[in-house]
Design an enzyme around this catalytic site. Structure first.
Site, PDB file in Angstrom:
ATOM      1  N   ASP A   1      -0.591 -12.498   2.589  1.00 58.78           N
ATOM      2  CA  ASP A   1      -1.228 -11.430   3.371  1.00 58.78           C
ATOM      3  C   ASP A   1      -1.442 -11.997   4.771  1.00 58.78           C
ATOM      4  O   ASP A   1      -2.558 -12.324   5.171  1.00 58.78           O
ATOM      5  CB  ASP A   1      -2.559 -11.025   2.713  1.00 58.78           C
ATOM      6  CG  ASP A   1      -3.109  -9.750   3.315  1.00 58.78           C
ATOM      7  OD1 ASP A   1      -2.514  -9.264   4.298  1.00 58.78           O
ATOM      8  OD2 ASP A   1      -4.131  -9.248   2.816  1.00 58.78           O
TER       9      ASP A   1
ATOM     10  N   HIS B   1       0.882  -1.174   0.000  1.00 59.34           N
ATOM     11  CA  HIS B   1       0.000   0.000   0.000  1.00 59.34           C
ATOM     12  C   HIS B   1       0.918   1.222   0.000  1.00 59.34           C
ATOM     13  O   HIS B   1       2.016   1.164   0.590  1.00 59.34           O
ATOM     14  CB  HIS B   1      -0.830   0.126   1.274  1.00 59.34           C
ATOM     15  CG  HIS B   1      -1.742  -1.008   1.575  1.00 59.34           C
ATOM     16  ND1 HIS B   1      -1.323  -2.161   2.188  1.00 59.34           N
ATOM     17  CD2 HIS B   1      -3.078  -1.140   1.400  1.00 59.34           C
ATOM     18  CE1 HIS B   1      -2.359  -2.963   2.367  1.00 59.34           C
ATOM     19  NE2 HIS B   1      -3.444  -2.379   1.889  1.00 59.34           N
TER      20      HIS B   1
ATOM     21  N   HIS C   1     -10.841 -14.140   4.094  1.00 57.26           N
ATOM     22  CA  HIS C   1     -12.059 -13.412   3.721  1.00 57.26           C
ATOM     23  C   HIS C   1     -13.147 -14.391   3.274  1.00 57.26           C
ATOM     24  O   HIS C   1     -14.331 -14.158   3.501  1.00 57.26           O
ATOM     25  CB  HIS C   1     -11.773 -12.414   2.608  1.00 57.26           C
ATOM     26  CG  HIS C   1     -10.796 -11.348   2.993  1.00 57.26           C
ATOM     27  ND1 HIS C   1     -10.402 -10.349   2.143  1.00 57.26           N
ATOM     28  CD2 HIS C   1     -10.137 -11.121   4.159  1.00 57.26           C
ATOM     29  CE1 HIS C   1      -9.539  -9.554   2.760  1.00 57.26           C
ATOM     30  NE2 HIS C   1      -9.355 -10.009   3.983  1.00 57.26           N
TER      31      HIS C   1
ATOM     32  N   ASP D   1     -10.649 -11.364  11.085  1.00 55.22           N
ATOM     33  CA  ASP D   1      -9.636 -11.593  10.065  1.00 55.22           C
ATOM     34  C   ASP D   1      -8.263 -11.712  10.737  1.00 55.22           C
ATOM     35  O   ASP D   1      -7.537 -10.740  10.856  1.00 55.22           O
ATOM     36  CB  ASP D   1      -9.673 -10.375   9.120  1.00 55.22           C
ATOM     37  CG  ASP D   1      -9.005 -10.615   7.794  1.00 55.22           C
ATOM     38  OD1 ASP D   1      -8.710 -11.767   7.468  1.00 55.22           O
ATOM     39  OD2 ASP D   1      -8.801  -9.618   7.057  1.00 55.22           O
TER      40      ASP D   1
ATOM     41  N   GLU E   1      -8.735 -13.872  -0.990  1.00 51.63           N
ATOM     42  CA  GLU E   1      -8.036 -14.113   0.282  1.00 51.63           C
ATOM     43  C   GLU E   1      -8.750 -15.201   1.073  1.00 51.63           C
ATOM     44  O   GLU E   1      -9.966 -15.139   1.289  1.00 51.63           O
ATOM     45  CB  GLU E   1      -7.965 -12.818   1.089  1.00 51.63           C
ATOM     46  CG  GLU E   1      -7.264 -13.019   2.418  1.00 51.63           C
ATOM     47  CD  GLU E   1      -6.914 -11.720   3.121  1.00 51.63           C
ATOM     48  OE1 GLU E   1      -6.443 -10.788   2.443  1.00 51.63           O
ATOM     49  OE2 GLU E   1      -7.092 -11.662   4.348  1.00 51.63           O
TER      50      GLU E   1
ATOM     51  N   ASP F   1      -5.643 -13.316   9.738  1.00 46.01           N
ATOM     52  CA  ASP F   1      -4.528 -13.251   8.779  1.00 46.01           C
ATOM     53  C   ASP F   1      -3.322 -14.063   9.225  1.00 46.01           C
ATOM     54  O   ASP F   1      -2.189 -13.572   9.231  1.00 46.01           O
ATOM     55  CB  ASP F   1      -4.089 -11.798   8.560  1.00 46.01           C
ATOM     56  CG  ASP F   1      -5.090 -11.001   7.743  1.00 46.01           C
ATOM     57  OD1 ASP F   1      -5.920 -11.602   7.055  1.00 46.01           O
ATOM     58  OD2 ASP F   1      -5.034  -9.749   7.802  1.00 46.01           O
TER      59      ASP F   1
ATOM     60  N   ASP G   1       2.474   1.957   3.303  1.00 41.79           N
ATOM     61  CA  ASP G   1       3.414   0.971   3.860  1.00 41.79           C
ATOM     62  C   ASP G   1       4.843   1.365   3.503  1.00 41.79           C
ATOM     63  O   ASP G   1       5.766   1.135   4.277  1.00 41.79           O
ATOM     64  CB  ASP G   1       3.221  -0.442   3.266  1.00 41.79           C
ATOM     65  CG  ASP G   1       1.819  -0.958   3.365  1.00 41.79           C
ATOM     66  OD1 ASP G   1       1.098  -0.537   4.279  1.00 41.79           O
ATOM     67  OD2 ASP G   1       1.440  -1.796   2.510  1.00 41.79           O
TER      68      ASP G   1
HETATM   69  C1  XLS Z   1      -7.509  -6.648   4.648  1.00 43.31           C
HETATM   70  C2  XLS Z   1      -7.021  -6.897   3.300  1.00 43.31           C
HETATM   71  C3  XLS Z   1      -5.892  -5.994   2.837  1.00 43.31           C
HETATM   72  C4  XLS Z   1      -5.757  -6.073   1.350  1.00 43.31           C
HETATM   73  C5  XLS Z   1      -5.018  -4.948   0.723  1.00 43.31           C
HETATM   74  O1  XLS Z   1      -8.275  -7.408   5.210  1.00 43.31           O
HETATM   75  O2  XLS Z   1      -6.678  -8.232   3.183  1.00 43.31           O
HETATM   76  O3  XLS Z   1      -4.723  -6.315   3.502  1.00 43.31           O
HETATM   77  O4  XLS Z   1      -5.162  -7.263   0.967  1.00 43.31           O
HETATM   78  O5  XLS Z   1      -5.579  -3.710   0.984  1.00 43.31           O
HETATM   79 NI    NI Z   2      -5.702  -9.152   1.605  1.00 45.62          NI
HETATM   80 NI    NI Z   3      -7.569  -9.700   5.127  1.00 44.65          NI
END
Ligand code: XLS
Ligand code: NI
Ligand code: NI
Length: 436
Positions: free
Chosen positions: A337, A99, A269, A305, A266, A307, A102
């Protein structure tokens, strides 16, 4: 300066190796189905979680030092970039994703962010040349700053929309300059918390307007890669408009954007949307919208989430099965991610986490290939629909029949002959193929 001192260059040592700093299954140059593992998997480093994530959560402060020994914002951004390329180099990861915020300090205004981004983009370009690394995709963070509290493209404020457009324009410029093959839209706050204050129709029309402008700008300036939408059902909003792949497909088609956008899917998600990872990949593949992957995994006992780094080999296997069936990655790849747990705070933990994720996907690739080469599961599915290959089924598929004709057929038949779905057999067959 070396940032990850305890981390050596990671080599493939094979499954008997006891060395934590070695790949047990990921052997980048080994050939599988005519392509190297490296080409199949196209691993990418996520700049935000990997280089910026400091372990804070809603209940506690940072546990991980991501200062890279610097306090001045621009020096910090450069040290962070140096550390990112050191890590990619040690892990043998060829791609990265970012991003705008980042990689570049936000500064005190959007004008400062623009200048900082331009400067750091040049710096990163130099590192890419030195280390021979590539940009998988870029994006703009249009969800963290308070100006986006009501959304960005879907904000009630036209000024927020204009600021988001500015960030997106500059992030597209950076993506083009770094030769990126993708640009992602993830609708962090593009949704609503209550319908009591929401004009849903205007918000969705505006989101489409913003995406159209992004496509026009990118194409005009020579961007030939894919635009992606990354579906997510909720969090931080109660409802995100890019809920899941099927919802996004309907949105793209409504606004005529389906030619330029594919999906960045993802895993975490998918489960938040009440699907599994394979489901989302399948829906995208069946609709020619498969693009790229954010590889991670959620914790099904936690409703958010998380991750986490992907280590569930059933998931990575069925994911790679879909990837191979989709013809493999073109512009996309596997972006981790994923973040280390808050308590995994030592610098080397991030490298160990990547090794875990990369080895899990290498296993997933090997098993997906075994499933395909074995052929029994694909064969089962084909046989299950055999009734559409001849007779009345063929007429249905070819559009050569009608309700009247089908009625005549059914009345002459008496009753339907049907076969078992054999789910349990297929599940143990999958185990048999995987474990040999
Ligand atoms: C957040 C998202 C984010 C995207 C990019 O939940 O996964 O990290 O991948 O903006
Ligand atoms: Ni993502
Ligand atoms: Ni995510």
């Amino acid at each position: 300066m070396e940032y990850f001192k305890k981390v050596p260059v990671i080599q493939f040592e094979g499954k008997e190796s006891k060395n934590p700093y070695a790949f047990k299954y990921y052997n980048p140059e080994s050939i599988v189905m005519g392509k190297s593992m490296k080409e199949h998997l196209k691993f990418a480093l996520s700049y935000w979680h990997t280089m910026c994530g400091n372990g804070n959560d809603p209940f506690g402060s940072a546990t991980i030092d991501r200062s890279y020994g610097q306090s001045d914002p621009m020096e910090h951004a450069k040290a962070k970039a140096d550390a990112a390329f050191e890590l990619m180099n040690k892990l043998g990861i060829e791609y990265f994703c970012f991003h705008d915020v980042d990689i570049a300090p936000e500064g005190d205004s959007i004008a400062e962010l623009k200048d900082n981004l331009a400067e750091i983009t040049g710096y990163i370009k130099g590192l890419m040349d030195t280390y021979q690394k590539k940009l998988l995709w870029g994006t703009a963070n249009c969800f963290s700053h308070p100006r986006y509290m009501h959304g960005a493209g879907t904000s009630c404020s036209a000024d927020s929309f204009a600021f988001a457009a500015t960030q997106i324009k500059n992030a597209i410029d950076a993506t083009i300059q770094l030769g990126g093959s993708g640009y992602v839209f993830w609708g962090g706050r593009e949704g609503y918390d209550t319908l009591l204050n929401t004009n849903m129709a205007l918000e969705q029309d505006n989101m489409a307007r913003l995406m159209k402008m992004a496509v026009d700008y990118g194409r005009k300036n020579g961007f030939k890669g894919d635009f992606y939408i990354e579906p997510k059902p909720k969090e931080p909003t109660k409802h995100q408009y890019d809920f899941d792949v099927a919802t996004v497909l309907a949105f793209l088609r409504k606004y005529g954007l389906e030619k330029d956008f594919k999906m960045n899917i993802e895993a975490n998600h998918a489960t938040l949307a009440g699907h599994n990872f394979q489901h989302e990949l399948r829906v995208a593949r069946e609709n020619n919208a498969f693009g790229s992957i954010d590889a991670n995994q959620g914790d099904l006992l936690l409703g958010w989430d998380t991750d986490q780094f992907p280590t569930n080999v059933y998931e990575s296997t069925l994911c790679m099965y879909e990837v191979i069936k989709a013809g493999g990655f073109t512009n996309g790849g596997l972006n981790f991610d994923a973040k280390v747990k808050r308590s995994s705070f030592e610098p080397e933990d991030i490298a160990l986490a990547y090794i875990a994720g990369m080895d899990s996907f290498a296993l997933g690739l090997l098993f997906a290939v075994k499933i395909i080469e074995d052929g029994r599961i694909d064969g089962f599915v084909e046989d299950r629909y055999a009734s559409y290959q001849s007779g009345i089924g063929k007429a249905i598929v070819e559009g050569k029949t009608s309700l009247e004709e089908l009625e005549k057929y059914a009345l002459s038949k008496g009753e339907v002959e049907i076969t078992s779905g054999k789910q349990e057999y297929l599940e143990t067959l999958l185990n048999n193929i995987i474990f040999g």
